[in-house]
Design a protein around this motif. Sequence first.
Motif, PDB file in Angstrom:
ATOM      1  N   LYS A   8      32.688 -32.815 -11.130  1.00  0.00           N
ATOM      2  CA  LYS A   8      33.528 -33.133  -9.979  1.00  0.00           C
ATOM      3  C   LYS A   8      33.145 -32.352  -8.717  1.00  0.00           C
ATOM      4  O   LYS A   8      33.849 -32.449  -7.703  1.00  0.00           O
ATOM      5  N   ARG A   9      32.063 -31.578  -8.774  1.00  0.00           N
ATOM      6  CA  ARG A   9      31.755 -30.723  -7.617  1.00  0.00           C
ATOM      7  C   ARG A   9      31.605 -31.516  -6.322  1.00  0.00           C
ATOM      8  O   ARG A   9      32.225 -31.174  -5.301  1.00  0.00           O
ATOM      9  N   LYS A  10      30.765 -32.542  -6.328  1.00  0.00           N
ATOM     10  CA  LYS A  10      30.532 -33.315  -5.094  1.00  0.00           C
ATOM     11  C   LYS A  10      31.838 -33.939  -4.597  1.00  0.00           C
ATOM     12  O   LYS A  10      32.131 -33.921  -3.397  1.00  0.00           O
ATOM     13  N   GLU A  11      32.627 -34.463  -5.500  1.00  0.00           N
ATOM     14  CA  GLU A  11      33.904 -35.075  -5.138  1.00  0.00           C
ATOM     15  C   GLU A  11      34.842 -34.044  -4.505  1.00  0.00           C
ATOM     16  O   GLU A  11      35.536 -34.339  -3.516  1.00  0.00           O
ATOM     17  N   LEU A  12      34.859 -32.835  -5.053  1.00  0.00           N
ATOM     18  CA  LEU A  12      35.729 -31.785  -4.520  1.00  0.00           C
ATOM     19  C   LEU A  12      35.219 -31.281  -3.170  1.00  0.00           C
ATOM     20  O   LEU A  12      36.019 -30.979  -2.275  1.00  0.00           O
ATOM     21  N   GLU A  13      33.909 -31.204  -3.025  1.00  0.00           N
ATOM     22  CA  GLU A  13      33.344 -30.817  -1.722  1.00  0.00           C
ATOM     23  C   GLU A  13      33.710 -31.850  -0.655  1.00  0.00           C
ATOM     24  O   GLU A  13      34.086 -31.497   0.473  1.00  0.00           O
TER      25      GLU A  13
END
Length: 344
Positions: free
Chosen positions: A216-221
Amino acid sequence: MDTGQLKILYIIPGFDEGGAEIHVLNLIREMKSFGHEITLISSGGRLENELPDDVNIIHMPVYSKNPARIISCALKISDLSKKFHWDIIHAHSRVPAWIARLVSKMTGIKWLMTAHALYSLNFGITPFRHADGLICISKAVENHLSNYLPDNSIIIPNGIILPKLKHKDFEHDGKTIKFLTVGRLSGLKGIDVALRALSGLKNYDWTLDVVGEGPKRKELEDLSNNLGISGRVKFHGDKERFEVENFMAVSSCMLFPSFSEGMGLAVLEALSVGLPVIASDLEALQEISEGQLVPSGNVEAWREAIKKFIESGKSSPLNSENIITVHDMAVQIEGYYKKLLWNE
Protein backbone atom coordinates in the motif's frame (compact mmCIF):
# COMPACT_ATOMS: atom_id res chain seq x y z
CA MET A 1 17.15 -39.32 20.41
CA ASP A 2 19.36 -36.72 22.09
CA THR A 3 17.11 -34.90 24.56
CA GLY A 4 19.64 -32.05 24.83
CA GLN A 5 20.10 -30.72 21.34
CA LEU A 6 17.04 -30.49 19.12
CA LYS A 7 17.00 -30.38 15.33
CA ILE A 8 14.26 -27.90 14.50
CA LEU A 9 12.77 -26.98 11.13
CA TYR A 10 11.05 -23.60 10.83
CA ILE A 11 8.81 -22.90 7.82
CA ILE A 12 7.58 -19.38 7.04
CA PRO A 13 6.37 -18.00 3.67
CA GLY A 14 8.95 -15.22 3.34
CA PHE A 15 11.65 -13.61 5.46
CA ASP A 16 11.49 -9.93 4.53
CA GLU A 17 9.23 -7.97 6.88
CA GLY A 18 6.45 -8.15 9.43
CA GLY A 19 5.89 -9.20 13.02
CA ALA A 20 5.84 -12.94 12.33
CA GLU A 21 9.17 -12.73 10.50
CA ILE A 22 10.79 -10.75 13.33
CA HIS A 23 9.34 -13.28 15.79
CA VAL A 24 10.95 -16.18 13.90
CA LEU A 25 14.26 -14.34 13.56
CA ASN A 26 14.40 -13.70 17.31
CA LEU A 27 13.30 -17.24 18.10
CA ILE A 28 15.97 -18.80 15.87
CA ARG A 29 18.67 -16.67 17.45
CA GLU A 30 17.65 -17.81 20.92
CA MET A 31 17.31 -21.46 19.94
CA LYS A 32 20.81 -21.34 18.45
CA SER A 33 22.11 -19.88 21.72
CA PHE A 34 20.51 -22.85 23.52
CA GLY A 35 22.58 -25.19 21.32
CA HIS A 36 19.89 -26.44 18.94
CA GLU A 37 20.42 -27.14 15.23
CA ILE A 38 18.18 -24.98 13.06
CA THR A 39 16.91 -25.17 9.50
CA LEU A 40 14.81 -22.39 7.97
CA ILE A 41 12.71 -22.94 4.86
CA SER A 42 11.16 -19.86 3.23
CA SER A 43 11.05 -18.08 -0.10
CA GLY A 44 13.92 -15.89 1.15
CA GLY A 45 14.28 -12.30 2.25
CA ARG A 46 16.59 -9.66 3.69
CA LEU A 47 16.21 -10.90 7.29
CA GLU A 48 18.32 -13.93 6.38
CA ASN A 49 21.33 -11.63 6.67
CA GLU A 50 20.61 -11.30 10.39
CA LEU A 51 20.55 -15.04 11.11
CA PRO A 52 23.45 -16.85 12.79
CA ASP A 53 25.96 -18.16 10.22
CA ASP A 54 25.34 -21.84 10.90
CA VAL A 55 21.58 -21.86 10.30
CA ASN A 56 20.65 -24.12 7.37
CA ILE A 57 18.75 -21.94 4.89
CA ILE A 58 16.66 -23.54 2.15
CA HIS A 59 14.54 -21.64 -0.37
CA MET A 60 11.20 -22.99 -1.53
CA PRO A 61 7.90 -21.37 -2.62
CA VAL A 62 6.22 -22.14 0.71
CA TYR A 63 3.96 -19.11 0.24
CA SER A 64 2.01 -20.52 -2.71
CA LYS A 65 -1.57 -21.67 -2.12
CA ASN A 66 -1.45 -23.78 -5.28
CA PRO A 67 -2.18 -27.38 -4.15
CA ALA A 68 0.38 -28.82 -6.56
CA ARG A 69 3.10 -26.56 -5.15
CA ILE A 70 2.11 -27.40 -1.59
CA ILE A 71 2.43 -31.10 -2.34
CA SER A 72 5.71 -30.55 -4.21
CA CYS A 73 7.20 -28.64 -1.28
CA ALA A 74 6.02 -31.33 1.15
CA LEU A 75 7.65 -34.06 -0.94
CA LYS A 76 10.94 -32.16 -1.15
CA ILE A 77 10.96 -31.44 2.58
CA SER A 78 10.14 -35.07 3.38
CA ASP A 79 13.11 -36.13 1.28
CA LEU A 80 15.35 -33.56 3.02
CA SER A 81 14.33 -34.96 6.41
CA LYS A 82 16.50 -38.00 5.65
CA LYS A 83 19.50 -35.66 5.59
CA PHE A 84 18.66 -33.32 8.45
CA HIS A 85 16.79 -35.74 10.79
CA TRP A 86 14.55 -33.02 12.24
CA ASP A 87 12.97 -33.71 15.62
CA ILE A 88 10.15 -31.21 15.18
CA ILE A 89 8.66 -28.91 12.53
CA HIS A 90 7.45 -25.44 13.53
CA ALA A 91 5.16 -23.78 10.97
CA HIS A 92 4.33 -20.08 10.84
CA SER A 93 1.34 -19.03 8.71
CA ARG A 94 -1.30 -21.06 6.91
CA VAL A 95 0.45 -22.48 3.82
CA PRO A 96 3.37 -23.71 5.94
CA ALA A 97 0.81 -25.42 8.18
CA TRP A 98 -0.56 -27.37 5.20
CA ILE A 99 2.98 -28.32 4.20
CA ALA A 100 4.01 -29.29 7.73
CA ARG A 101 0.98 -31.51 8.15
CA LEU A 102 1.74 -33.36 4.91
CA VAL A 103 5.40 -33.77 5.85
CA SER A 104 4.39 -35.08 9.26
CA LYS A 105 2.08 -37.66 7.68
CA MET A 106 4.88 -38.78 5.34
CA THR A 107 7.68 -38.89 7.91
CA GLY A 108 6.11 -39.17 11.36
CA ILE A 109 7.88 -35.97 12.52
CA LYS A 110 5.77 -34.04 14.99
CA TRP A 111 4.73 -30.53 13.99
CA LEU A 112 3.30 -27.45 15.58
CA MET A 113 2.01 -24.08 14.48
CA THR A 114 2.28 -20.57 15.85
CA ALA A 115 -0.84 -18.51 15.14
CA HIS A 116 0.23 -14.88 14.79
CA ALA A 117 -3.03 -13.34 13.59
CA LEU A 118 -6.83 -13.49 13.56
CA TYR A 119 -6.99 -15.66 10.45
CA SER A 120 -10.18 -16.00 8.43
CA LEU A 121 -12.18 -18.91 9.82
CA ASN A 122 -12.40 -21.05 6.72
CA PHE A 123 -10.98 -24.13 5.03
CA GLY A 124 -7.53 -22.54 4.86
CA ILE A 125 -6.86 -23.16 8.56
CA THR A 126 -8.12 -26.76 8.63
CA PRO A 127 -4.62 -28.15 9.36
CA PHE A 128 -4.53 -26.31 12.69
CA ARG A 129 -6.84 -28.92 14.24
CA HIS A 130 -4.43 -31.70 13.28
CA ALA A 131 -1.23 -30.17 14.67
CA ASP A 132 0.57 -31.89 17.52
CA GLY A 133 0.59 -28.49 19.18
CA LEU A 134 -0.40 -24.90 18.54
CA ILE A 135 0.91 -21.67 20.06
CA CYS A 136 -1.34 -18.60 20.18
CA ILE A 137 0.45 -15.30 20.72
CA SER A 138 -2.46 -13.84 22.71
CA LYS A 139 -5.73 -14.72 24.40
CA ALA A 140 -7.49 -12.89 21.56
CA VAL A 141 -5.97 -15.29 19.02
CA GLU A 142 -6.92 -18.28 21.17
CA ASN A 143 -10.52 -17.07 21.46
CA HIS A 144 -10.73 -16.41 17.72
CA LEU A 145 -9.43 -19.88 16.80
CA SER A 146 -11.25 -21.78 19.55
CA ASN A 147 -12.99 -24.16 17.12
CA TYR A 148 -9.78 -24.86 15.20
CA LEU A 149 -7.39 -25.63 18.04
CA PRO A 150 -5.87 -29.08 18.62
CA ASP A 151 -6.13 -30.66 22.07
CA ASN A 152 -2.63 -29.48 22.96
CA SER A 153 -2.54 -25.69 22.56
CA ILE A 154 -0.94 -22.94 24.61
CA ILE A 155 -0.62 -19.16 24.83
CA ILE A 156 2.95 -17.84 24.63
CA PRO A 157 3.05 -14.08 23.97
CA ASN A 158 5.51 -12.37 21.67
CA GLY A 159 8.72 -11.41 23.39
CA ILE A 160 10.79 -8.30 22.80
CA ILE A 161 14.48 -7.54 22.82
CA LEU A 162 15.10 -5.12 25.66
CA PRO A 163 15.84 -1.71 24.11
CA LYS A 164 19.19 0.03 24.43
CA LEU A 165 17.53 3.43 24.04
CA LYS A 166 14.85 5.01 26.19
CA HIS A 167 12.40 7.75 25.28
CA LYS A 168 13.11 9.62 28.51
CA ASP A 169 16.81 9.96 27.66
CA PHE A 170 16.15 12.24 24.68
CA GLU A 171 15.04 15.84 24.60
CA HIS A 172 11.52 16.43 23.34
CA ASP A 173 11.03 20.16 22.86
CA GLY A 174 7.23 19.98 22.89
CA LYS A 175 6.92 22.20 19.83
CA THR A 176 6.76 19.99 16.75
CA ILE A 177 4.93 16.77 17.66
CA LYS A 178 6.71 13.89 15.94
CA PHE A 179 4.26 11.05 15.26
CA LEU A 180 5.46 7.62 14.16
CA THR A 181 3.96 4.50 12.62
CA VAL A 182 5.86 1.22 12.39
CA GLY A 183 4.66 -1.80 10.44
CA ARG A 184 3.95 -3.37 7.10
CA LEU A 185 2.09 -1.02 4.77
CA SER A 186 -0.97 -3.17 4.18
CA GLY A 187 -4.66 -2.35 4.35
CA LEU A 188 -5.08 -4.01 7.75
CA LYS A 189 -2.62 -1.59 9.36
CA GLY A 190 -4.99 1.37 8.94
CA ILE A 191 -2.31 3.94 8.08
CA ASP A 192 -4.85 5.65 5.81
CA VAL A 193 -7.02 6.30 8.88
CA ALA A 194 -4.12 8.05 10.61
CA LEU A 195 -3.42 10.16 7.51
CA ARG A 196 -7.07 11.22 7.20
CA ALA A 197 -7.22 12.05 10.89
CA LEU A 198 -4.04 14.12 10.76
CA SER A 199 -5.24 15.99 7.67
CA GLY A 200 -7.89 17.64 9.84
CA LEU A 201 -5.25 18.95 12.25
CA LYS A 202 -3.21 21.11 9.89
CA ASN A 203 -3.34 24.05 12.28
CA TYR A 204 -1.13 22.10 14.72
CA ASP A 205 2.62 21.62 14.38
CA TRP A 206 3.22 17.93 13.70
CA THR A 207 5.11 15.52 11.44
CA LEU A 208 4.63 11.81 10.72
CA ASP A 209 7.39 9.28 10.07
CA VAL A 210 6.14 6.09 8.40
CA VAL A 211 8.56 3.20 8.93
CA GLY A 212 7.85 0.03 6.99
CA GLU A 213 7.27 -1.28 3.50
CA GLY A 214 4.39 -3.02 1.80
CA PRO A 215 1.88 -3.15 -1.05
CA LYS A 216 0.00 0.00 0.00
CA ARG A 217 3.00 2.35 0.02
CA LYS A 218 2.28 4.10 -3.30
CA GLU A 219 -1.41 4.41 -2.44
CA LEU A 220 -0.59 5.93 0.96
CA GLU A 221 1.93 8.34 -0.57
CA ASP A 222 -0.72 9.46 -3.07
CA LEU A 223 -3.27 9.83 -0.26
CA SER A 224 -0.96 12.06 1.80
CA ASN A 225 -0.40 14.19 -1.29
CA ASN A 226 -4.13 14.43 -2.04
CA LEU A 227 -4.84 15.37 1.59
CA GLY A 228 -2.31 18.19 1.38
CA ILE A 229 0.00 16.80 4.10
CA SER A 230 2.79 15.24 2.04
CA GLY A 231 5.21 17.91 3.25
CA ARG A 232 4.77 16.64 6.81
CA VAL A 233 4.72 12.90 6.11
CA LYS A 234 7.89 10.97 5.30
CA PHE A 235 7.96 7.34 4.14
CA HIS A 236 11.22 5.69 5.22
CA GLY A 237 10.70 2.09 4.04
CA ASP A 238 12.08 -0.85 6.02
CA LYS A 239 14.69 -0.11 8.66
CA GLU A 240 17.02 -2.22 10.77
CA ARG A 241 15.93 -2.89 14.34
CA PHE A 242 18.37 -0.38 15.87
CA GLU A 243 17.05 2.28 13.50
CA VAL A 244 13.44 1.54 14.47
CA GLU A 245 14.43 1.78 18.13
CA ASN A 246 16.02 5.16 17.45
CA PHE A 247 12.84 6.40 15.75
CA MET A 248 10.86 5.31 18.82
CA ALA A 249 13.24 7.00 21.25
CA VAL A 250 13.16 10.39 19.53
CA SER A 251 9.49 10.50 18.46
CA SER A 252 6.68 12.04 20.50
CA CYS A 253 4.03 9.34 20.05
CA MET A 254 3.41 6.19 18.02
CA LEU A 255 0.13 5.79 16.15
CA PHE A 256 -1.17 2.22 15.84
CA PRO A 257 -4.45 2.41 13.89
CA SER A 258 -4.57 -1.27 12.91
CA PHE A 259 -7.84 -3.03 12.09
CA SER A 260 -6.69 -6.48 13.22
CA GLU A 261 -3.74 -7.88 15.19
CA GLY A 262 -2.78 -11.04 16.98
CA MET A 263 -1.05 -8.72 19.45
CA GLY A 264 1.04 -5.97 17.86
CA LEU A 265 4.78 -6.38 18.26
CA ALA A 266 5.43 -2.72 17.40
CA VAL A 267 3.24 -1.64 20.30
CA LEU A 268 5.15 -3.86 22.73
CA GLU A 269 8.47 -2.49 21.48
CA ALA A 270 7.28 1.11 21.74
CA LEU A 271 6.07 0.58 25.30
CA SER A 272 9.41 -0.97 26.24
CA VAL A 273 11.19 2.14 24.92
CA GLY A 274 8.75 4.30 26.89
CA LEU A 275 7.17 5.89 23.82
CA PRO A 276 3.52 6.95 24.27
CA VAL A 277 1.14 5.06 21.97
CA ILE A 278 -2.31 5.83 20.59
CA ALA A 279 -3.81 2.46 19.65
CA SER A 280 -6.89 0.90 18.09
CA ASP A 281 -9.42 -0.79 20.34
CA LEU A 282 -8.46 -4.37 19.44
CA GLU A 283 -9.18 -7.41 21.60
CA ALA A 284 -5.48 -8.30 21.73
CA LEU A 285 -4.52 -4.84 22.99
CA GLN A 286 -7.30 -4.87 25.56
CA GLU A 287 -5.18 -7.51 27.30
CA ILE A 288 -2.61 -4.83 28.15
CA SER A 289 -4.98 -1.86 28.40
CA GLU A 290 -6.15 -0.09 31.54
CA GLY A 291 -8.79 2.04 29.86
CA GLN A 292 -10.45 3.10 26.63
CA LEU A 293 -8.69 2.70 23.29
CA VAL A 294 -9.62 4.29 19.94
CA PRO A 295 -12.24 2.63 17.69
CA SER A 296 -10.44 1.22 14.65
CA GLY A 297 -11.39 2.80 11.35
CA ASN A 298 -13.15 5.77 12.96
CA VAL A 299 -11.39 8.81 11.49
CA GLU A 300 -13.16 11.32 13.74
CA ALA A 301 -12.33 9.34 16.89
CA TRP A 302 -8.71 9.09 15.79
CA ARG A 303 -8.60 12.82 15.08
CA GLU A 304 -9.89 13.57 18.57
CA ALA A 305 -7.41 11.16 20.19
CA ILE A 306 -4.49 12.70 18.29
CA LYS A 307 -5.69 16.23 19.10
CA LYS A 308 -5.91 15.29 22.78
CA PHE A 309 -2.33 14.07 22.72
CA ILE A 310 -1.11 17.25 20.99
CA GLU A 311 -2.89 19.46 23.54
CA SER A 312 -2.41 17.45 26.73
CA GLY A 313 0.11 14.66 26.10
CA LYS A 314 -2.53 12.04 26.93
CA SER A 315 -2.09 8.73 25.05
CA SER A 316 -3.74 5.29 25.20
CA PRO A 317 -3.63 3.71 28.69
CA LEU A 318 -1.45 0.69 27.86
CA ASN A 319 0.46 -1.23 30.53
CA SER A 320 3.95 -2.53 29.82
CA GLU A 321 4.39 -4.51 33.05
CA ASN A 322 3.54 -7.95 31.61
CA ILE A 323 5.69 -7.71 28.47
CA ILE A 324 8.18 -10.59 28.30
CA THR A 325 11.61 -10.76 26.70
CA VAL A 326 12.55 -12.77 23.63
CA HIS A 327 14.67 -15.00 25.89
CA ASP A 328 11.73 -15.79 28.17
CA MET A 329 9.52 -16.45 25.15
CA ALA A 330 12.09 -18.86 23.72
CA VAL A 331 12.45 -20.69 27.03
CA GLN A 332 8.68 -21.27 27.08
CA ILE A 333 8.67 -22.45 23.46
CA GLU A 334 11.63 -24.78 24.06
CA GLY A 335 9.73 -26.26 27.00
CA TYR A 336 6.70 -26.73 24.78
CA TYR A 337 8.81 -28.58 22.19
CA LYS A 338 10.03 -30.97 24.86
CA LYS A 339 6.52 -31.51 26.16
CA LEU A 340 5.30 -32.41 22.66
CA LEU A 341 8.27 -34.70 22.02
CA TRP A 342 8.81 -36.39 25.37
CA ASN A 343 6.01 -35.13 27.64
CA GLU A 344 8.60 -33.46 29.90
